[in-house]
Design an enzyme around this catalytic site. Structure first.
Site, mmCIF file in Angstrom:
data_model
loop_
_atom_site.group_PDB
_atom_site.id
_atom_site.type_symbol
_atom_site.label_atom_id
_atom_site.label_comp_id
_atom_site.label_asym_id
_atom_site.label_seq_id
_atom_site.Cartn_x
_atom_site.Cartn_y
_atom_site.Cartn_z
ATOM 1 N NE ARG A 106 -6.355 -12.032 5.714
ATOM 2 C CZ ARG A 106 -7.014 -10.868 5.718
ATOM 3 N NH1 ARG A 106 -6.937 -10.041 4.674
ATOM 4 N NH2 ARG A 106 -7.735 -10.516 6.756
ATOM 5 C CB THR B 23 -7.048 -5.285 10.275
ATOM 6 O OG1 THR B 23 -7.672 -6.410 9.671
ATOM 7 C CG2 THR B 23 -7.320 -4.051 9.447
ATOM 8 C CG ASN C 251 -3.414 -2.125 7.167
ATOM 9 O OD1 ASN C 251 -3.299 -1.807 5.985
ATOM 10 N ND2 ASN C 251 -4.479 -2.739 7.640
ATOM 11 C CG HIS D 111 -5.419 -6.304 0.245
ATOM 12 N ND1 HIS D 111 -6.636 -6.309 0.895
ATOM 13 C CD2 HIS D 111 -5.518 -7.207 -0.765
ATOM 14 C CE1 HIS D 111 -7.439 -7.185 0.284
ATOM 15 N NE2 HIS D 111 -6.783 -7.737 -0.724
ATOM 16 C CG PHE E 274 -13.075 1.818 7.741
ATOM 17 C CD1 PHE E 274 -12.596 1.355 6.520
ATOM 18 C CD2 PHE E 274 -13.689 0.908 8.586
ATOM 19 C CE1 PHE E 274 -12.719 0.019 6.153
ATOM 20 C CE2 PHE E 274 -13.820 -0.438 8.234
ATOM 21 C CZ PHE E 274 -13.335 -0.873 7.006
ATOM 22 C CE LYS F 105 -3.888 -2.151 2.501
ATOM 23 N NZ LYS F 105 -4.806 -1.961 3.662
#
Ligand code: ADP
Ligand code: MG
Length: 132
Positions: free
Chosen positions: A85, A91, A112, A115, A57, A9
């Site tokens: 994951r 998260t 964070n 993804h 959000f 990200k």
């Protein structure tokens, strides 16, 4: 072998963490199948995160995801979806073990770092949004 999708990200690309994150993936025996760098438009980010479009959000998430460049990587590996994951961590970085990707590079619940697809159904939809 299974495929999954990872996004690096905008917070992590800005912080120059692309190389370290890719090194972690390769050290965990994932194979990089495809990789692109791009900037999310608001429309593309809305499609990518459509499952969250009613969350409070959501506007902040779109602002964050369009704030800089993203790297999208399709990975192959054994149990790739669930294993990735685990490797990225939860998260919220406060809940992350220090040796997870988010434990190392995330700075908040929103910013964070990465993804990862959470199911085969979502992987297929997310791949379609980004790779066409
Ligand atoms: P994950 O990325 O772990 O699958 P979600 O699918 O629940 O998490 O949320 C998608 C993304 O939206 C998160 O990675 C994070 O960037 C952002 N997000 C989720 N919950 C919040 C929140 N409460 N506040 C701000 N941003 C959030
Ligand atoms: Mg999710």
């Amino acid at each position: 072998m299974e495929q999954t999708l990872l996004l690096i990200k905008p917070d992590a690309t800005k912080a120059k963490n692309i190389g370290e994150i890719i090194s972690i993936l390769e050290s965990k025996k994932f194979r990089i199948e495809e990789m692109i760098m791009f900037k999310f438009t608001p429309e593309l980010a809305e499609r990518f995160y459509s499952e969250h479009n009613s969350k409070e959000f959501f506007p902040d998430l779109l602002m964050f995801m369009t704030s800089g460049k993203t790297v999208a990587i399709i990975l192959t590996g054994k149990n790739a979806i669930s294993r990735l994951r685990h490797i990225i961590g939860p998260t919220d970085p406060e809940m992350c073990e220090p040796d997870t990707i988010r434990g190392k590079y995330a700075s908040s619940m929103r910013r964070n770092a990465v993804h990862a697809s959470d199911s085969e159904e979502h992987f297929l939809a997310e791949r379609r949004v980004i790779f066409g």
